[in-house]
Write a protein that holds these residues in place. Structure first.
Motif, PDB file in Angstrom:
ATOM      1  N   GLY A 174     -21.770  84.330  -3.240  1.00  0.00           N
ATOM      2  CA  GLY A 174     -22.227  85.124  -4.618  1.00  0.00           C
ATOM      3  C   GLY A 174     -21.170  85.848  -5.331  1.00  0.00           C
ATOM      4  O   GLY A 174     -21.303  86.287  -6.412  1.00  0.00           O
ATOM      5  N   VAL A 175     -19.875  85.851  -4.762  1.00  0.00           N
ATOM      6  CA  VAL A 175     -18.625  86.263  -5.370  1.00  0.00           C
ATOM      7  C   VAL A 175     -17.916  85.470  -6.089  1.00  0.00           C
ATOM      8  O   VAL A 175     -17.529  84.287  -5.348  1.00  0.00           O
ATOM      9  CB  VAL A 175     -17.881  87.109  -4.223  1.00  0.00           C
ATOM     10  N   GLY A 176     -17.730  85.757  -7.222  1.00  0.00           N
ATOM     11  CA  GLY A 176     -16.838  84.709  -8.119  1.00  0.00           C
ATOM     12  C   GLY A 176     -15.394  85.101  -8.232  1.00  0.00           C
ATOM     13  O   GLY A 176     -15.120  86.365  -7.830  1.00  0.00           O
ATOM     14  N   THR A 177     -14.336  84.118  -8.091  1.00  0.00           N
ATOM     15  CA  THR A 177     -13.057  84.419  -7.653  1.00  0.00           C
ATOM     16  C   THR A 177     -12.203  83.711  -8.772  1.00  0.00           C
ATOM     17  O   THR A 177     -12.490  82.518  -9.003  1.00  0.00           O
ATOM     18  CB  THR A 177     -12.524  84.231  -6.382  1.00  0.00           C
ATOM     19  N   THR A 178     -11.082  84.318  -9.275  1.00  0.00           N
ATOM     20  CA  THR A 178     -10.067  83.617 -10.268  1.00  0.00           C
ATOM     21  C   THR A 178      -8.826  84.250  -9.676  1.00  0.00           C
ATOM     22  O   THR A 178      -8.774  85.351  -9.793  1.00  0.00           O
ATOM     23  CB  THR A 178     -10.454  83.898 -11.875  1.00  0.00           C
ATOM     24  N   PHE A 179      -7.883  83.339  -9.531  1.00  0.00           N
ATOM     25  CA  PHE A 179      -6.565  83.863  -9.412  1.00  0.00           C
ATOM     26  C   PHE A 179      -5.546  83.266 -10.592  1.00  0.00           C
ATOM     27  O   PHE A 179      -5.846  82.162 -11.171  1.00  0.00           O
ATOM     28  CB  PHE A 179      -5.858  83.584  -8.048  1.00  0.00           C
ATOM     29  N   PHE A 180      -4.685  84.179 -11.019  1.00  0.00           N
ATOM     30  CA  PHE A 180      -3.979  83.760 -12.055  1.00  0.00           C
ATOM     31  C   PHE A 180      -2.515  84.128 -12.055  1.00  0.00           C
ATOM     32  O   PHE A 180      -2.049  85.059 -11.387  1.00  0.00           O
ATOM     33  CB  PHE A 180      -4.090  85.095 -13.335  1.00  0.00           C
ATOM     34  N   ASP A 181      -1.541  83.356 -12.737  1.00  0.00           N
ATOM     35  CA  ASP A 181      -0.088  83.404 -12.478  1.00  0.00           C
ATOM     36  C   ASP A 181       0.297  84.405 -13.633  1.00  0.00           C
ATOM     37  O   ASP A 181       0.370  84.018 -14.520  1.00  0.00           O
ATOM     38  CB  ASP A 181       0.406  81.984 -12.518  1.00  0.00           C
ATOM     39  N   ILE A 182       0.346  85.665 -13.219  1.00  0.00           N
ATOM     40  CA  ILE A 182       0.852  86.824 -14.168  1.00  0.00           C
ATOM     41  C   ILE A 182       2.049  86.538 -14.572  1.00  0.00           C
ATOM     42  O   ILE A 182       2.396  86.694 -15.858  1.00  0.00           O
ATOM     43  CB  ILE A 182       0.756  88.023 -13.662  1.00  0.00           C
ATOM     44  N   THR A 183       3.001  86.051 -13.801  1.00  0.00           N
ATOM     45  CA  THR A 183       4.441  85.556 -14.287  1.00  0.00           C
ATOM     46  C   THR A 183       4.311  84.727 -15.285  1.00  0.00           C
ATOM     47  O   THR A 183       5.052  84.875 -16.407  1.00  0.00           O
ATOM     48  CB  THR A 183       5.150  85.275 -13.139  1.00  0.00           C
ATOM     49  N   GLU A 184       3.672  83.624 -15.253  1.00  0.00           N
ATOM     50  CA  GLU A 184       3.789  82.653 -16.319  1.00  0.00           C
ATOM     51  C   GLU A 184       2.991  83.089 -17.577  1.00  0.00           C
ATOM     52  O   GLU A 184       3.250  82.801 -18.822  1.00  0.00           O
ATOM     53  CB  GLU A 184       3.121  81.285 -15.823  1.00  0.00           C
ATOM     54  N   LEU A 185       1.686  83.775 -17.451  1.00  0.00           N
ATOM     55  CA  LEU A 185       1.004  84.222 -18.393  1.00  0.00           C
ATOM     56  C   LEU A 185       1.481  85.291 -19.273  1.00  0.00           C
ATOM     57  O   LEU A 185       1.500  85.334 -20.355  1.00  0.00           O
ATOM     58  CB  LEU A 185      -0.237  85.021 -17.831  1.00  0.00           C
ATOM     59  N   HIS A 186       2.757  85.967 -18.772  1.00  0.00           N
ATOM     60  CA  HIS A 186       3.658  86.884 -19.492  1.00  0.00           C
ATOM     61  C   HIS A 186       4.919  86.293 -19.891  1.00  0.00           C
ATOM     62  O   HIS A 186       5.701  87.041 -20.311  1.00  0.00           O
ATOM     63  CB  HIS A 186       3.661  88.409 -18.782  1.00  0.00           C
ATOM     64  N   ALA A 187       5.034  85.037 -19.736  1.00  0.00           N
ATOM     65  CA  ALA A 187       6.461  84.379 -19.951  1.00  0.00           C
ATOM     66  C   ALA A 187       6.312  84.520 -21.191  1.00  0.00           C
ATOM     67  O   ALA A 187       5.604  84.570 -22.131  1.00  0.00           O
ATOM     68  CB  ALA A 187       6.269  82.823 -19.342  1.00  0.00           C
ATOM     69  N   PRO A 188       7.889  84.563 -21.756  1.00  0.00           N
ATOM     70  CA  PRO A 188       8.967  84.496 -21.112  1.00  0.00           C
ATOM     71  C   PRO A 188       9.553  85.863 -20.690  1.00  0.00           C
ATOM     72  O   PRO A 188      10.828  85.919 -20.079  1.00  0.00           O
ATOM     73  CB  PRO A 188      10.196  83.909 -22.114  1.00  0.00           C
ATOM     74  N   ARG A 189       8.704  86.799 -20.752  1.00  0.00           N
ATOM     75  CA  ARG A 189       9.120  88.367 -20.549  1.00  0.00           C
ATOM     76  C   ARG A 189       9.623  88.463 -18.944  1.00  0.00           C
ATOM     77  O   ARG A 189      10.630  89.082 -18.583  1.00  0.00           O
ATOM     78  CB  ARG A 189       8.101  89.163 -20.606  1.00  0.00           C
ATOM     79  N   HIS A 190       9.107  87.695 -17.893  1.00  0.00           N
ATOM     80  CA  HIS A 190       9.426  87.959 -16.584  1.00  0.00           C
ATOM     81  C   HIS A 190      10.007  86.408 -16.109  1.00  0.00           C
ATOM     82  O   HIS A 190      10.138  86.457 -14.945  1.00  0.00           O
ATOM     83  CB  HIS A 190       8.342  88.063 -15.655  1.00  0.00           C
ATOM     84  N   SER A 191      10.454  85.556 -16.971  1.00  0.00           N
ATOM     85  CA  SER A 191      10.956  84.267 -16.482  1.00  0.00           C
ATOM     86  C   SER A 191      12.335  84.234 -15.745  1.00  0.00           C
ATOM     87  O   SER A 191      12.463  83.497 -14.961  1.00  0.00           O
ATOM     88  CB  SER A 191      11.166  83.601 -17.861  1.00  0.00           C
ATOM     89  N   ASP A 192      13.325  85.271 -15.765  1.00  0.00           N
ATOM     90  CA  ASP A 192      14.410  85.385 -15.489  1.00  0.00           C
ATOM     91  C   ASP A 192      14.174  85.929 -13.725  1.00  0.00           C
ATOM     92  O   ASP A 192      15.169  86.193 -12.938  1.00  0.00           O
ATOM     93  CB  ASP A 192      15.184  86.183 -16.027  1.00  0.00           C
ATOM     94  N   GLU A 193      13.025  86.601 -13.579  1.00  0.00           N
ATOM     95  CA  GLU A 193      12.645  87.211 -12.215  1.00  0.00           C
ATOM     96  C   GLU A 193      12.789  85.984 -11.114  1.00  0.00           C
ATOM     97  O   GLU A 193      11.984  85.278 -11.271  1.00  0.00           O
ATOM     98  CB  GLU A 193      11.743  88.224 -12.432  1.00  0.00           C
TER      99      GLU A 193
END
Length: 106
Positions: free
Chosen positions: A69-88
């Protein structure tokens, strides 16, 4: 207490509970009175910081089977906020659980 603005960051269900406990003077205002009628579902968001990258096919990935009964989604925050964190070097993954009232007691 006087203020120019009031910001409350809550989900709909939590806001409805807070509104139901408001003092009568606040509960009677048009801006506040409708909050008790809000419906919502519990959401638990967890961020995991990894010291290296794990390639994912998509930036948003629905998942199932964690808890009935529990829905789940996982997100790649690094890519979603690119290019801000691309160098990390590492990566941030967020896992959201929806309709998870039974998990909140953990």
């Amino acid at each position: 207490l006087e203020a120019d603005a009031f910001v409350l960051a809550l989900g709909a269900g939590a806001l409805a509970k807070v509104a139901s406990c408001a003092p009568a003077s606040l509960a009677a205002t048009p801006e506040w009175s409708g909050f008790t009628q809000l419906k919502g579902t519990a959401c638990l968001a967890t961020r995991l910081w990894f010291d290296r990258r794990a390639p994912l096919r998509f930036t948003a990935n629905p998942a199932w089977g964690f808890e009935e009964g529990v829905g789940t989604t996982f997100f790649d925050i690094t890519e979603l906020h690119a290019p801000r964190h691309s160098d990390e070097q590492g990566q941030v993954i967020e896992v959201d659980f929806y309709n998870c009232e039974n998990l909140l007691d953990l």
